[in-house]
Design an enzyme around this catalytic site. Structure first.
Site, mmCIF file in Angstrom:
data_model
loop_
_atom_site.group_PDB
_atom_site.id
_atom_site.type_symbol
_atom_site.label_atom_id
_atom_site.label_comp_id
_atom_site.label_asym_id
_atom_site.label_seq_id
_atom_site.Cartn_x
_atom_site.Cartn_y
_atom_site.Cartn_z
ATOM 1 N N ALA A 1 0.829 -1.217 0.000
ATOM 2 C CA ALA A 1 0.000 0.000 0.000
ATOM 3 C C ALA A 1 0.853 1.253 0.000
ATOM 4 O O ALA A 1 0.491 2.254 -0.628
ATOM 5 C CB ALA A 1 -0.947 -0.009 1.198
ATOM 6 N N ASP A 2 1.984 1.224 0.696
ATOM 7 C CA ASP A 2 2.848 2.406 0.696
ATOM 8 C C ASP A 2 3.378 2.691 -0.701
ATOM 9 O O ASP A 2 3.386 3.840 -1.159
ATOM 10 C CB ASP A 2 4.014 2.203 1.669
ATOM 11 C CG ASP A 2 3.628 2.439 3.116
ATOM 12 O OD1 ASP A 2 2.774 3.313 3.367
ATOM 13 O OD2 ASP A 2 4.183 1.766 3.995
#
Length: 395
Positions: free
Chosen positions: A168-169
């Site tokens: 997700a980052d």
């Protein structure tokens, strides 16, 4: 290099850890000047992630490269005005504070537009600025679970597992940089301030293109399938004779026909559609696994490449750094830090372009290395004012 596409764009990075700082790093690699605000004592928490060398994170060399470091304690009453004076001199603000935190620090979008009426602001947060979860905290792993990625990662007999890296980052960092470009373009077309509200979970949800539409069509959840693909067979990781692993996804009819030919398995050609291959998945996967297991990795890679079959090794970091293709393209580079005298391996900017080059710029800065210069040149403060702010812990 003046010909880079974002030359002349100035970014204020008011964020920590990974996703939003990645967005500002990507902008910096293509010409933007990036000024990072950090806490005067601790700095970005990523500075302290192990492994440490001389008290500083090795990863910080990658995360902080190409940026200027300015220390401001956002908890201090005078910080908001100081940030505002910097905002007046920048084009884009990137932040990942929760909406309530931005309001408490008095550096939210409406606060900062008072200093720059055509400001572009990109806010990354766990759940976005709207909706009932807007002020919930969250990190990448929370977003991955919420967006459904974790639900479908792992093998059926075991609990869900995280991906090997906080996806997700990375995905949201790239999407936030894309959003910054959209907002900057819209600002330039209209002259109006732009706010891009990017939750950590939404780019992931968008990325999984089959996830929701399949549920909508069938009413069933896609469950964990390990390394298998619900829509493609063969598609797995297969172990070679010398103990390496090979990724081999036959994603098209053409690729399947090439694979059947190189395997000398004419009897498998009867499975001439993806539907048929999914129906006979167990047989097909077993035959491919046996084929791969009869070869060492490097000769097999040559055989498959000559046959036009898409396949690739499962690489470790050591494998990547030694790979001749990676070395030829410069995908991994050595960056020297003149401050420490240390040279570090790190990833190069991604992609090659005909009309311009990306660049890493200078090595990651020491905490607060650029505070005086930036406050003097952009905020218009005199040296005695900067000294006073330091003395009182504001910067």
């Amino acid at each position: 290099m003046a010909n880079r596409p974002l030359s002349g764009v100035r970014v204020l990075d008011m964020s920590t850890i990974l996703a939003a700082p990645l967005a500002s790093s990507l902008l910096g690699e293509f010409g933007a000047e990036v000024i990072k605000i950090e806490h005067p004592v601790m700095g970005d928490p990523a500075r302290h992630y192990p492994p440490l060398e001389d008290g500083e994170s090795a990863a910080w060399a990658m995360l902080g490269r190409g940026k200027r470091s300015v220390t401001i304690d956002l908890h201090h009453d005078e910080a908001a005005e100081l940030v505002g004076r910097l905002v007046a001199a920048v084009d884009i603000v990137v932040t990942n504070f929760r909406p309530a935190t931005l309001r408490r620090f008095r550096v939210d979008f409406d606060d900062l537009r008072a200093y720059r009426p055509d400001l572009v602001m990109v806010q990354v947060s766990a759940f976005g600025r709207t909706g009932p979860y807007a002020d919930r905290p969250g990190f990448a792993r929370v977003a991955e679970a919420f967006a459904g990625l974790t639900y479908r990662t792992g093998v059926p007999e075991w609990p869900p597992v995280f991906a090997g890296y906080p996806v997700a980052d990375g995905v949201t960092g790239i999407y936030a940089a894309f959003a910054a470009m959209l907002a900057l373009r819209q600002r330039d077309l209209t002259g109006q301030a732009q706010l891009a509200d990017i939750p950590l979970y939404e780019p992931l949800l968008r990325m999984m293109e089959d996830f929701i539409v399949e549920y909508g069509a069938t009413g069933e959840n896609r469950e964990r399938q390990g390394n298998q693909n619900p829509h493609i067979s063969p598609n797995d990781l297969y172990r070679t004779r010398d103990g390496r692993w090979l990724a081999l996804p036959a994603s098209t009819e053409q690729m399947w026909r090439r694979l059947v030919k190189v395997m000398d398995a004419a009897d498998l050609a009867v499975h001439d559609s993806m539907t048929a291959r999914l129906e006979h998945r167990d047989e097909i996967e077993a035959r491919v696994a046996a084929f791969v297991a009869a070869h060492d990795l490097e000769p097999l890679m040559s055989l498959l490449a000559d046959a036009g079959v898409a396949a690739g090794p499962v690489n470790s970091a050591a494998d990547i750094c030694a790979d001749p293709h990676v070395r030829a393209r410069g995908s991994v580079v050595e960056v020297r830090d003149d401050r420490t005298g240390r040279t570090r391996l790190m990833q190069a900017p991604a992609g090659r372009f005909s009309g311009f080059d990306a660049t890493i710029g200078h090595a990651a800065p020491a905490l607060g290395a650029d505070t005086a210069d930036v406050l003097r040149d952009l905020a218009g403060l005199a040296e005695p004012e900067i000294h006073d702010l330091r003395h009182r812990g504001v910067v």
